[in-house]
Design a protein around this motif. Structure first.
Motif, short mmCIF file in Angstrom:
data_model
loop_
_atom_site.label_atom_id
_atom_site.label_comp_id
_atom_site.label_asym_id
_atom_site.label_seq_id
_atom_site.Cartn_x
_atom_site.Cartn_y
_atom_site.Cartn_z
N LEU A 228 0.84 -1.20 0.00
CA LEU A 228 0.00 0.00 0.00
C LEU A 228 0.88 1.24 0.00
CD1 LEU A 228 -2.58 -1.21 2.62
CD2 LEU A 228 -2.57 -1.52 0.16
N ASP A 229 0.63 2.07 -0.96
CA ASP A 229 1.48 3.24 -1.15
C ASP A 229 0.85 4.46 -0.53
OD1 ASP A 229 3.50 4.83 -2.24
OD2 ASP A 229 2.19 5.35 -3.91
N ASP A 230 -0.40 4.64 -0.78
CA ASP A 230 -1.08 5.81 -0.26
C ASP A 230 -2.47 5.37 0.18
OD1 ASP A 230 -1.35 8.59 0.24
OD2 ASP A 230 -2.72 8.66 -1.46
N VAL A 231 -2.88 5.87 1.32
CA VAL A 231 -4.15 5.38 1.87
C VAL A 231 -4.99 6.54 2.37
CG1 VAL A 231 -3.40 3.10 2.59
CG2 VAL A 231 -2.94 5.04 4.05
N SER A 232 -6.28 6.32 2.40
CA SER A 232 -7.13 7.24 3.16
C SER A 232 -8.13 6.41 3.94
CB SER A 232 -7.83 8.23 2.24
OG SER A 232 -8.82 7.60 1.49
N PHE A 233 -8.51 6.93 5.08
CA PHE A 233 -9.28 6.12 6.01
C PHE A 233 -10.62 6.73 6.37
CE2 PHE A 233 -4.80 5.31 7.43
CZ PHE A 233 -4.74 4.02 6.93
N HIS A 234 -11.49 5.86 6.77
CA HIS A 234 -12.69 6.30 7.48
C HIS A 234 -12.21 6.89 8.81
CE1 HIS A 234 -16.42 5.99 9.78
NE2 HIS A 234 -17.03 6.01 8.61
N PRO A 235 -12.89 7.92 9.32
CA PRO A 235 -12.40 8.55 10.55
C PRO A 235 -12.25 7.57 11.72
CG PRO A 235 -14.21 9.81 9.61
CD PRO A 235 -14.06 8.59 8.77
N CYS A 236 -12.89 6.41 11.65
CA CYS A 236 -12.81 5.49 12.78
C CYS A 236 -11.43 4.85 12.90
CB CYS A 236 -13.88 4.42 12.68
SG CYS A 236 -13.64 3.26 11.32
N VAL A 237 -10.65 4.86 11.84
CA VAL A 237 -9.35 4.16 11.87
C VAL A 237 -8.33 4.99 12.64
CG1 VAL A 237 -7.46 3.25 10.48
CG2 VAL A 237 -9.81 3.01 9.70
N ARG A 238 -7.62 4.30 13.54
CA ARG A 238 -6.60 5.01 14.34
C ARG A 238 -5.34 5.15 13.51
NH1 ARG A 238 -8.76 1.09 18.06
NH2 ARG A 238 -10.19 2.16 19.46
N PHE A 239 -5.05 6.37 13.17
CA PHE A 239 -3.95 6.63 12.25
C PHE A 239 -2.61 6.22 12.85
CE2 PHE A 239 -0.85 9.50 10.26
CZ PHE A 239 -0.98 9.02 8.97
N GLN A 240 -2.50 6.44 14.14
CA GLN A 240 -1.20 6.20 14.77
C GLN A 240 -0.86 4.72 14.77
OE1 GLN A 240 -2.64 6.79 18.49
NE2 GLN A 240 -0.89 6.15 19.66
N ARG A 241 -1.89 3.89 14.92
CA ARG A 241 -1.64 2.45 14.87
C ARG A 241 -1.21 2.04 13.46
NH1 ARG A 241 -4.21 -1.05 18.49
NH2 ARG A 241 -3.51 -2.78 17.21
N TRP A 242 -1.80 2.67 12.50
CA TRP A 242 -1.42 2.39 11.12
C TRP A 242 0.03 2.78 10.90
CZ3 TRP A 242 -2.31 -0.19 6.89
CH2 TRP A 242 -1.72 0.22 5.70
#
Lengths: 418, 1070
Positions: A228-242
């Motif tokens: 995965l090169d570039d991602v966008s998330f639903h607000p529910c996803v914890r960015f820091q864990r990613w």
């Protein structure tokens, strides 16, 4: 911000209007109609129009124009994104976003619009929050409502708006706890005349459908997140864990939602599932031309190519076609000059072929341009990038859930130039 | 009221208002004309007045249907408004919809409903209060402005953040209804800006932008809070906040783009970190706003991180693509490099909408350079064949632009365009001619062939613009095609009357030019054409003809002008510049409506230029929430080499970092050194925080309050070493006290008075004195103040800090921040006199290897001594360790394990949860070496492995600089004679080593302070050992030639000899 909204159908009738501030006359739409007149295709109307006193920002979805009126500076994407969110909400509530459905549910639509904006500023746009306040119509409920005079407006108050997880409603209960994830990848490609790939990339999306009781905390990890090169998330996803673990950790909204969008790094070579052998030519002498297209499998990762379809925008001079297909059916729509060849499943033993002649308008010059082919296809049980979900874990709840992951590859904007 | 019924659907607003006057007086029986609509509404009215909710609801649904269709339903107002207090929620909501829509037209009747809302504003349920305020403020009736104002003020202080949010929305509504309320509304905005709820933040910034966007001063104190809350604010609020903060930053910070620019780390770095994760938002508007933030604010090298995200947006809806492409077009003009790797994403598909195609073409043209031009031109060839002729024409123009921009391909492009001249499509040919004309103008010398070719094609070209262009070319370069030009003119003479105006004008031009250059052949033709022109229908042509005739044909009247005819007509003309339509778009803030339409939209706020000098930074200091560490722990943060000017800010930054790093840990480390006061405080703080915010998760709350208290403690302890210097300075200032310095030392190293001093400083910073002033102030009065305040109750003083803050906002952070800034002031004031000379010690930082990556299985560690007072304990030496992961997998749980000797007192850094490959992290630790150079051995552990490492301090690092006057120095030296004096003769590399070089060398070895000296040749340095605080005095007295006498006075004789050895070596290099 957003002053008013007008919904306009394909033929230019305003069938719904809503004002969040003082009322603006619908004559403001005339500027839009003027621009629409000029454009060949409804898609060609510029999304942002300037009128002497207002600015019109329009989106075109499902043959409808959502025209919003703004009076002062506002980021245009803000409005565009919001309008699409409105259309998404309609889709979510009524199953489709069309004129008839909106007219049938005009009260619900109005209630939704009332909640989604306050004074032109977005207020509640989360589907879960809205559904708490305004229940989506179901057949059963509408029957019951007509009999009892009940309502679609929820009696509960929108507590979701206050929680730290505004996207999830509280007190969810299911007898069967299920979580499904669809990994859908689309191949965007441009293949040139000689069959070489000019440009190809893979865009993916993970659509989720989660019916779980309580407040589950899910972690979804991949076998190969490096893809995965570039991602966008639903607000529910914890960015820091990613960032730290490349795993998706989230408390899911209830029901259907898009968990993430991703782009596969362009270093990876993109497998192009089919090849196309084509020749479309027009004769110098006489008003006719010839067409011959064959499609064959290329890199299919051992899967069946299904729902194969070829769409060709013919030059304007082409009046009619006389073609025979070895497989599937073809239609030629004269007003739009679109030739559609619906092939279905691709049989590697017997390659589908479409062949025949094209007749041109008499006297018209030979078309300079050769049309390009837009390919549509589908492959089940494979993500063409090779992305694989490793595991899904649930924390915070005790029960067992049923989980499932499905992979699909589709053609996105897959174009073969001729 | 039924008079209203006279007006049917088409009546509109005015009719309704007129009707209203009578309607309020007459009520009861209906009369008037019965139209079909009227009957229908009559039926609705009956339903509304029935007793059954279901009937009412049905009626209301139909009424809403009418409103939605834009039909007028205003005559039902009285019947509808009665139901405003209905128990049925849906009915009530629909009545609200109606009320808001028609209240402006039926003001008097609308007033009937107000009391219902006023009552609802007092409801215990927050949602009812909020919805009442929402509707009340939406009723656009100016008579209720005072009521609204009151309601807004009350709601702004409501306990529920949801109600406060609603009040922020109401502010804008009231402002648009009555702009005279501005002042009062600003007060409410100011109050709401202080709100710490993420629910409120977005809404109040919207209100701010609407009501008082120029009141930047209101943002100062909330700047950092907004930055920190940003990630948790709902997406729509994020867009507005980011956009506002961009504007703010441009007025408050200095440009990061200029050479050697200073980066206000506190304010900006954290801001960027916070916003970076928002690039992953699903909301395209958020992504765009972060992108524009980076574009307008970030240092050049950071801007590139937005590229991928912007390219990702191109997968979104057509309208999103349109806006994003516009912005990329603007960006790509200035910075090709940003989007060049993604060039292929801008390839055009035949199914794209025309405006998308044109924008992509624009971007491709902007990206073209020597390296990629062949690829781009090949792509363009496909586009030229497009069915979309407007697009094909645009492509030809794009080719023209590429040809002028990149000289290597000019000929190729020109040849390609010439080939297009034989294209069957007229627009393509015409566009090619026009572009060729422009290209030839730039370099006409070699191209007579092309002009001839065009002349040949002339007969077949029908597009007037193309014909005119060819004629102009003929005229302009008639000397190059001497045979053909007159022939073309001959042909034109035949068809003149049938041509379009623009062609006629060019024919006249051509004739005139030929007449001047080749009058033999063309005199008659010219006269013929001029005669035709004289009687043309268009006055433009008649006009031009008359002018040309006067100019070129000599007669007695115009002799003067005639001489210049040649110069006028055949003057060399500058080549047209082919440039992008997006060239100057960046005068508008990216992502704005104004940028999109390329003209200033109403309410657009200009981005100001960077200020030359940064305005006072301390204005933002008051409210600092220690950022809740939500992202990875400081990955890849490396220290920049310090320059002298940066002393102040860097220093601050470092401390901040150290503070935040250690604050991530558990509270255990703090408990060991906690005193009762700070414990009390921390509990107080955490109470407040938790009671306030309903939003942030309890976990983060706890950690933040912990970190606050902990940080505070650190400040306290940090005080002590600083004080050493401080008291010394104070002593030297006021000599009359006569106290021995040794005695003073004793009192300062005891912690008792330090707390009170800190507090006194707090108060200073609360008064808004800028730091420089403050330094002076504290310099002057520090001494008496310490004495005075020390008697006061410490906790009381702390409470003073809380008191000015509004009650609903926990001010715990205030203390820590002001403390921080105070310490800054303090440290600066100590060293202010010697600052110039001591600063070099911050320059060359020697880095030592702690763990090689080979032995460390990928983990490598380096350490250096930042030469700053240790945060953790005054007796510790601060060490900064940079850990780098050079393996290909991430390392987890990096921490310090066993240590030896066991008694060794180390303040460890907190466990690093995870270190990604290639990432590095800098952590600080404190080690008490007890003034010995014995190595500190400990184990550096990862999850899997343990590595024994040791830190061996150079003796010079065990010192702290001490500030003494020359006089004090002599006094002290006098006390440390005999056994305590060690001296040696050193030989310096050069005889005339500058004092600067000597100083540098000494400071590179030992962390000592320079004592300003009257004799320029004599160098003196003073320091104290970190652990015991013993004085170490170094003096260097030059002897004959390159020799010098180095003397060290200290009672730590072992250290003295070691230091002597080190200094000797170093000075040999000076």
């Amino acid at each position: 911000m957003i002053h008013s909204l007008f919904l306009i159908n394909h033929s230019g009738d305003i069938f719904l209007e809503k004002h969040w501030k003082s009322v603006i006359s619908r004559s403001v739409c005339d500027y839009f109609f003027e621009a629409k007149e000029k454009a060949v295709d409804p898609e060609d109307v510029a999304p942002v129009l300037q009128t002497p006193h207002h600015y019109l920002i329009t989106i075109y979805r499902g043959k409808l124009f959502f025209l919003s009126v703004v009076q002062t500076e506002v980021p245009p994407l803000f409005v565009i994104e919001f309008l699409h969110r409105v259309a998404d909400t309609f889709q979510d509530y009524f199953g489709e976003c069309s004129e008839s459905v909106i007219k049938d549910n005009v009260v619900t639509v109005y209630e939704l619009l009332e909640e989604m904006l306050d004074n032109g500023v977005p207020l509640a746009t989360e589907s879960n929050v809205l559904k708490e306040m305004i229940r989506p119509p179901t057949i059963l409920r509408s029957v019951v409502n007509t009999l009892t005079g009940g309502s679609n407006v929820g009696n509960t108050l929108p507590t979701g708006q206050l929680s730290n997880v505004p996207w999830r409603r509280a007190g969810v209960k299911y007898a069967n706890n299920e979580a499904y994830f669809d990994v859908i990848e689309e191949i965007d490609a441009i293949v040139d005349k000689s069959g070489t790939t000019v440009f190809a990339e893979i865009q993916g999306v993970i659509e989720a459908c989660v019916w779980l009781t309580g407040m589950p905390d899910l972690t979804l990890s991949f076998m190969n997140p490096r893809l995965l090169d570039d991602v966008s998330f639903h607000p529910c996803v914890r960015f820091q864990r990613w960032e730290s673990e490349r795993a998706l950790s989230f408390i899911p909204p209830d029901g259907n939602f898009t968990l993430m969008n991703y782009h596969v790094s362009s270093q990876n070579l993109v497998a192009i599932p089919v090849y196309v052998k084509q020749s479309i030519s027009f004769f110098e002498s006489g008003p006719c031309g010839r067409l011959d297209i064959t499609i064959g499998p290329k890199q299919t990762m051992g899967k069946m190519v299904e729902a194969l379809m070829v769409k060709i925008h013919m030059p304007k001079a082409v009046l009619s076609v006389n073609l025979t297909a070895t497989q599937g059916s073809h239609t030629y729509d004269l007003p739009t000059k679109v030739l559609v060849w619906d092939i279905g499943r691709l049989n590697p033993q017997k390659l589908p072929n479409l062949k025949g002649s094209l007749s041109l308008q008499a006297g018209a010059p030979k078309p300079e341009d050769s049309p390009s082919l837009n390919i549509d296809l589908k492959m089940q049980q494979v993500a063409i990038s090779g992305l694989k979900v490793n595991r899904l874990d649930m924390f915070g709840e005790k029960y067992k859930m049923f989980k499932g992951v499905k992979y699909v590859t589709k053609a996105g904007k897959f174009q073969v130039r001729t | 009221m039924s008079t209203v019924a006279l007006y049917n659907d088409q009546g509109g607003a005015e009719a309704a208002v007129e009707g209203l006057e009578t309607s309020s007086s007459t009520s009861g029986a209906a009369f008037g004309l019965f139209s079909a609509d009227f009957k229908k509404n009559e039926d609705l009215k009956e339903m509304l007045e029935s007793n059954k909710d279901s009937l009412k609801l049905e009626a209301m649904k139909r009424v809403v249907g009418l409103i939605a269709k834009g039909k007028n339903a205003s005559e039902l107002f009285p019947a509808v408004v009665k139901n405003v207090a209905s128990k049925n929620i849906e009915l009530k909501k629909l009545v609200y919809v109606y009320l808001v829509r028609y209240a402006e037209e039926q003001q008097d009747l609308a007033l009937l409903s107000i009391s219902t809302f006023q009552r609802a504003l007092k409801e215990p349920n927050q949602f009812i209060r909020a919805s009442a305020l929402r509707v009340l403020s939406s009723i656009r009736v100016s008579i209720i402005v005072p009521i609204m104002m009151l309601a807004i003020k009350e709601a702004a202080a409501d306990l529920s953040p949801y109600v406060r949010k609603t009040s922020a929305h109401a502010i804008q509504k009231l402002y648009s209804l009555d702009p005279n309320q501005k002042e009062q509304l600003i007060e409410v905005i100011e109050k709401l800006l202080k709100d710490k709820s993420t629910l409120v933040a977005g809404s109040v910034v919207v209100a701010f932008e609407e009501v008082c966007p120029d009141r930047i001063d209101l943002i100062h104190k909330n700047y950092r809070k907004l930055c920190n809350l940003l990630v948790d604010v709902e997406e729509w609020g994020q867009v507005v906040i980011i956009s506002m903060l961009t504007r703010y930053a441009r007025t408050q910070f200095t440009s990061p783009w200029t050479e050697g620019a200073m980066f206000d780390e506190n304010s900006e770095k954290a801001f960027y970190e916070n916003t970076k994760s928002l690039l992953q938002s699903r909301n395209t508007a958020v992504v765009m706003s972060v992108a524009q933030l980076y574009w307008h604010l970030a240092p050049q090298h950071e801007v590139n991180i937005v590229t991928k995200s912007l390219v990702r947006l191109l997968r979104s809806h057509r309208e999103v693509q349109y806006i994003v492409l516009q912005n990329i077009a603007t960006m790509s003009i200035q910075r090709k490099g940003m989007f060049e790797p993604h060039m292929k994403s801008f390839y055009v598909r035949s199914t794209d909408a025309t405006h998308i195609k044109t924008l992509k073409l624009e971007i491709l043209t902007n990206l073209a350079n020597e390296a990629n031009i062949s690829t781009i031109l090949r792509e363009f060839q496909t586009y030229v064949k497009s069915q979309d002729k407007a697009f094909a024409a645009a492509t030809i123009q794009a080719i023209g632009r590429c040809a002028t921009n990149i000289s290597e391909v000019t000929d190729t492009c020109l040849n390609g365009l010439v080939l297009l001249l034989s294209n069957r499509d007229e627009t393509v040919v015409a566009e090619s001619v026009v572009v060729i004309k422009k290209l030839l103008q730039t370099q006409p010398t070699q191209h007579s062939e092309i002009i001839k070719h065009m002349a040949k094609l002339f007969d077949n070209i029908t597009v007037s613009m193309a014909r005119a262009s060819i004629l102009w070319l003929m005229g302009e370069y008639c000397d190059r095609v001497p045979k053909i030009a007159p022939d073309v003119l001959r042909k034109m003479a035949k068809t003149f009357t049938a041509e379009e105006d623009i062609v006629k004008l060019q024919t006249v031009n051509l004739a005139a030019k030929l007449y001047l250059t080749n009058s033999k052949q063309t005199k008659l033709l010219t006269q013929y054409i001029l005669n035709l022109g004289k009687y043309d229908q268009s006055y433009d042509i008649r006009d031009r003809t008359r002018f040309i005739r006067q100019l070129i044909v000599p007669n007695e009247k115009n002799g003067a002008l005639n001489k210049y005819a040649r110069r006028i007509l055949l003057a060399p003309k500058p080549a047209p510049v082919l440039e992008s339509a997006f060239k100057d778009r960046d005068r508008f803030q990216l992502g704005t409506l104004s940028h999109s339409i390329n003209s200033k939209a109403a309410g657009y706020q200009e981005l100001s230029d960077w200020p030359a000098v940064a305005p006072d930074q301390s204005v933002r200091n008051v409210e600092v929430i220690e950022p809740v560490q939500e992202w990875a722990p400081l990955v890849g943060k490396t220290k920049k080499p310090k320059s002298t000017e940066k002393f102040y800010s860097d220093n601050e930054e470092e401390k901040e970092e150290e503070g935040s790093e250690s604050s991530e840990g558990s509270s255990s480390s703090s408990s060991e050194e906690s005193d009762s006061e700070s414990e009390e405080q921390s509990s107080e703080e955490s109470d407040k925080t938790s009671s306030d915010s309903g939003k942030s998760s309890s976990g983060s709350e706890k950690s933040s309050s912990e970190s606050e208290s902990e940080q505070k403690k650190k400040k306290k302890t940090k005080k002590a070493p600083k004080k050493n210097g401080k008291t010394a300075a104070a002593f030297s200032d006021s000599d009359e006290n006569g106290n021995g310095p040794a005695a003073r030392d004793g009192s300062t190293s005891a912690d008792s008075s330090s707390g009170s001093e800190t507090d006194s400083e707090d108060e200073d910073s609360d008064s808004d004195a800028p730091p420089t002033q403050q330094q002076k102030k504290s310099d002057v009065k520090s001494k008496p103040k310490v004495k005075g305040k020390s008697e006061k109750e410490v906790s009381l003083l702390d409470l003073d800090d809380f008191s000015p803050a509004p009650t609903n906002a926990p001010k715990s952070s205030v203390v820590s921040s002001s403390l921080l800034s105070d310490l800054e002031g303090l440290s600066l004031s100590n060293t202010s006199s010697t600052m110039q000379v001591t600063t070099p010690s911050f320059g060359p930082v020697k880095t030592y290897e702690l763990l090689h990556h080979m032995t460390g299985k990928g983990l490598s560690a380096k350490y250096h001594f930042p030469r700053q007072p240790c945060l953790y304990q005054p007796s510790m030496v601060a060490v900064q360790v940079t850990l780098t992961n050079s393996s290909d997998h991430s390392l987890e749980e990096i921490h310090i394990g066993d240590r030896s000797p066991a008694s060794l007192n180390i303040h460890c850094f907190n466990t690093i949860e995870r270190l990604e490959p290639e990432a590095s992290v800098t952590v600080s630790m404190g080690i008490d070496f007890s003034d010995s150079t014995q190595a500190a051995n400990f184990q550096l552990c990862t999850k899997e492995d343990q590595f024994s490492v040791s830190i061996q301090p150079a003796v010079g690092e065990l010192l702290m600089p001490s500030t003494l006057t020359e006089q004090d120095f002599s006094t002290e030296q006098g006390k440390l004679l005999g056994m305590n004096e060690t001296s040696a003769t050193v030989t310096m590399a050069t005889a005339s080593a500058s004092s600067q070089a000597v100083t540098t060398q000494v400071l590179s070895v030992a962390n000592v302070g320079v004592v300003s000296s009257g004799q320029s040749s004599l160098h003196r340095f003073a320091g104290r050992t970190v652990s015991s605080g013993a004085l170490v005095l170094v003096s260097l007295e030059p002897k004959e030639s390159s020799a010098a006498l180095l003397t060290i006075n200290t009672d730590k004789s072992v250290m003295a000899s070691m230091l002597l050895r080190d200094l000797k070596q170093a000075l040999a290099l000076a």
